[in-house]
Design a protein around this motif. Structure first.
Motif, short mmCIF file in Angstrom:
data_model
loop_
_atom_site.label_atom_id
_atom_site.label_comp_id
_atom_site.label_asym_id
_atom_site.label_seq_id
_atom_site.Cartn_x
_atom_site.Cartn_y
_atom_site.Cartn_z
N ALA A 134 -6.67 6.17 -12.71
CA ALA A 134 -6.04 7.47 -12.56
C ALA A 134 -4.89 7.65 -13.55
O ALA A 134 -4.29 8.72 -13.62
N GLY A 135 -4.56 6.61 -14.32
CA GLY A 135 -3.45 6.70 -15.26
C GLY A 135 -2.12 6.52 -14.55
O GLY A 135 -2.06 6.03 -13.43
N VAL A 136 -1.05 6.94 -15.21
CA VAL A 136 0.28 6.83 -14.62
C VAL A 136 0.41 7.82 -13.47
O VAL A 136 0.16 9.01 -13.62
N VAL A 137 0.75 7.30 -12.28
CA VAL A 137 0.95 8.13 -11.10
C VAL A 137 2.44 8.09 -10.77
O VAL A 137 3.00 7.01 -10.58
N ALA A 138 3.07 9.25 -10.75
CA ALA A 138 4.52 9.32 -10.57
C ALA A 138 4.94 8.66 -9.26
O ALA A 138 4.28 8.79 -8.23
N VAL A 139 6.07 7.98 -9.31
CA VAL A 139 6.64 7.36 -8.10
C VAL A 139 7.48 8.43 -7.40
O VAL A 139 8.68 8.52 -7.59
N THR A 140 6.80 9.25 -6.59
CA THR A 140 7.49 10.33 -5.89
C THR A 140 8.15 9.79 -4.63
O THR A 140 7.87 8.67 -4.17
N MET A 141 9.02 10.61 -4.05
CA MET A 141 9.68 10.22 -2.81
C MET A 141 8.67 9.99 -1.69
O MET A 141 8.83 9.10 -0.87
N GLY A 142 7.59 10.80 -1.69
CA GLY A 142 6.57 10.62 -0.66
C GLY A 142 5.87 9.29 -0.76
O GLY A 142 5.62 8.61 0.24
N ARG A 143 5.54 8.88 -1.98
CA ARG A 143 4.85 7.62 -2.16
C ARG A 143 5.76 6.43 -1.82
O ARG A 143 5.33 5.45 -1.21
N VAL A 144 7.03 6.54 -2.22
CA VAL A 144 7.98 5.47 -1.89
C VAL A 144 8.18 5.39 -0.37
O VAL A 144 8.22 4.31 0.21
N ALA A 145 8.30 6.57 0.27
CA ALA A 145 8.48 6.59 1.72
C ALA A 145 7.26 6.01 2.43
O ALA A 145 7.38 5.26 3.41
N GLY A 146 6.05 6.33 1.92
CA GLY A 146 4.83 5.78 2.51
C GLY A 146 4.79 4.27 2.39
O GLY A 146 4.44 3.57 3.34
N ALA A 147 5.16 3.76 1.20
CA ALA A 147 5.18 2.31 1.01
C ALA A 147 6.21 1.65 1.92
O ALA A 147 5.97 0.59 2.50
N ALA A 148 7.38 2.29 2.06
CA ALA A 148 8.44 1.72 2.90
C ALA A 148 8.00 1.66 4.36
O ALA A 148 8.24 0.66 5.06
N LEU A 149 7.33 2.71 4.83
CA LEU A 149 6.86 2.72 6.21
C LEU A 149 5.80 1.63 6.43
O LEU A 149 5.76 0.99 7.50
N ALA A 150 4.95 1.42 5.44
CA ALA A 150 3.94 0.37 5.56
C ALA A 150 4.61 -1.00 5.70
O ALA A 150 4.16 -1.85 6.47
N LEU A 151 5.70 -1.20 4.97
CA LEU A 151 6.41 -2.47 5.07
C LEU A 151 7.15 -2.60 6.40
O LEU A 151 7.33 -3.71 6.90
N VAL A 152 7.59 -1.47 6.97
CA VAL A 152 8.19 -1.51 8.30
C VAL A 152 7.16 -2.03 9.32
O VAL A 152 7.49 -2.80 10.22
N ALA A 153 5.91 -1.59 9.14
CA ALA A 153 4.85 -2.07 10.03
C ALA A 153 4.71 -3.59 9.94
O ALA A 153 4.47 -4.28 10.93
N VAL A 154 4.88 -4.14 8.73
CA VAL A 154 4.84 -5.59 8.55
C VAL A 154 5.98 -6.25 9.32
O VAL A 154 5.80 -7.26 10.00
N GLY A 155 7.18 -5.66 9.21
CA GLY A 155 8.34 -6.20 9.93
C GLY A 155 8.12 -6.23 11.43
O GLY A 155 8.48 -7.20 12.11
N VAL A 156 7.52 -5.18 11.96
CA VAL A 156 7.23 -5.13 13.40
C VAL A 156 6.29 -6.27 13.80
O VAL A 156 6.46 -6.91 14.84
N SER A 157 5.33 -6.56 12.93
CA SER A 157 4.34 -7.59 13.26
C SER A 157 4.95 -8.97 13.37
O SER A 157 4.40 -9.86 14.02
N LEU A 158 6.08 -9.20 12.70
CA LEU A 158 6.68 -10.53 12.68
C LEU A 158 7.68 -10.75 13.81
O LEU A 158 8.34 -11.79 13.85
N GLY A 159 7.81 -9.79 14.69
CA GLY A 159 8.71 -9.94 15.81
C GLY A 159 8.12 -10.82 16.90
O GLY A 159 7.00 -11.30 16.80
N GLY A 160 8.88 -11.03 17.93
CA GLY A 160 8.40 -11.83 19.06
C GLY A 160 8.19 -13.29 18.70
O GLY A 160 9.00 -13.90 18.02
N ASP A 161 7.06 -13.84 19.13
CA ASP A 161 6.79 -15.27 18.96
C ASP A 161 5.90 -15.58 17.76
O ASP A 161 5.49 -16.74 17.59
N VAL A 162 5.61 -14.57 16.94
CA VAL A 162 4.63 -14.77 15.87
C VAL A 162 5.05 -15.88 14.92
O VAL A 162 4.27 -16.77 14.57
N LEU A 163 6.31 -15.85 14.46
CA LEU A 163 6.77 -16.84 13.48
C LEU A 163 6.80 -18.25 14.06
O LEU A 163 6.75 -19.23 13.31
#
Length: 312
Positions: A134-163
């Motif tokens: 697709a070539g260069v895809v601009a790093v818009t606020m929406g894309r950054v926010a989407g990536a950040a939320l996906a990483l928040v989901a990762v943080g949630v998964s590591l809570g509790g007794d998982v580690l």
């Protein structure tokens, strides 16, 4: 040249979600196969070998497939197709090996969120530098926010007794697989664009992955001994079929979505499917139900944010 994004966003995202669902199902199948064989790398080789055999029959049977293979050979000989475009399957080999080593122990949900982290971060980078078709895809606020939320989901998964219940290396391997998946999707998409054939690009990816896994499996057998006998249940060999479908679909869709958006859609599909799989077939090290539900909600929000901002 950057292709025209003619595919409607809902259809493109729907395809990305389907890729995620198939990836989650494949992860559990290959994970169980790895346990039954006693060797996750050999399980990955079996999965890739099945997919390669299926693709060889399809490509040989279709005139478009044969024509694509001719273009591939000419491109390699004429050096219009660089060697690195042929290596997307090497990252696929890492993915299926990781599935065989960890997914049946961690559960599909926890395996998936590790993949999410690697796939999201690398997808954002690859889009920014224009590595995908697709070539260069601009790093818009929406894309950054989407990536950040996906990483928040990762943080949630590591809570509790998982580690405390899962070894650290089992959490690192899925992250590395996610990094590889983003690169594989970009490479396969560019090769499909060059050949005008997603099917042949998928075939090339499977051949490369099978070669890598054959070498790795040989080393594993020499160092650890021969695996157990092949199980007789047919469903344990369907992971390769699923791989054929979702790698082909990814090679086609990435030119319309970009690497990151394709990854976010597949993340949503993976987590939703993982919830169903882990609730029906739980594992000892998997996250709690509240963590799984929270991860899915956040992942859905990440895709929604990225898509809405993209439309604007």
């Amino acid at each position: 040249m950057t292709p025209t994004r003619s595919l409607p966003a809902p259809l493109a995202i729907g395809g990305a979600v389907a890729i995620g669902v198939m990836t989650a199902i494949q992860a559990r199948i290959n994970g169980v196969l790895g346990i039954r064989l006693g060797d996750g790398i050999v399980a990955g080789l079996v999965s890739f070998a099945v997919g390669t055999a299926v693709l060889a029959v399809i490509v040989a049977a279709l005139p478009s497939g044969r024509a694509g293979m001719v273009r591939l050979v000419r491109g390699v000989r004429g050096r219009t197709i660089p060697p690195w475009m042929l290596l997307g399957g090497a990252c696929g080999a890492l993915t299926v090996s990781t599935q065989g080593l960890t997914a049946a122990v961690l559960g599909v949900s926890l395996f998936t969120v590790g993949v999410v982290a690697g796939q999201t971060l690398h997808g954002l980078v690859l889009d920014r530098i224009g590595f995908g078709p697709a070539g260069v895809v601009a790093v818009t606020m929406g894309r950054v926010a989407g990536a950040a939320l996906a990483l928040v989901a990762v943080g949630v998964s590591l809570g509790g007794d998982v580690l405390r219940t899962a070894p650290l290396w089992m959490l690192v391997l899925p992250f590395a697989a996610g990094v590889g998946i983003a690169w594989q999707q970009a490479v396969n998409g560019r090769l499909a664009q060059r050949l005008s054939s997603p099917m042949v690009a998928t075939m090339t990816s499977f051949i490369a992955g099978t070669v890598v896994l054959a070498v790795a499996a040989a080393i594993s057998v020499v160092s650890q001994g021969a695996p157990h006998g092949l199980p007789v249940e047919p469903w344990l060999y369907t992971g390769g079929f699923l791989g054929v479908v979702y790698i082909f679909l990814g090679a086609f869709l990435v030119a319309h979505t970009g690497v990151l958006l394709l990854g976010l859609g597949s993340v949503l599909g993976q987590l939703v499917a993982a919830v169903a799989i882990d609730l029906i077939w739980p594992t000892e090290a998997g996250p709690a139900t509240w963590q799984i539900v929270t991860m899915v909600v956040i992942a859905a929000a990440s895709v929604l944010v990225a898509v809405v901002r993209r439309r604007r």
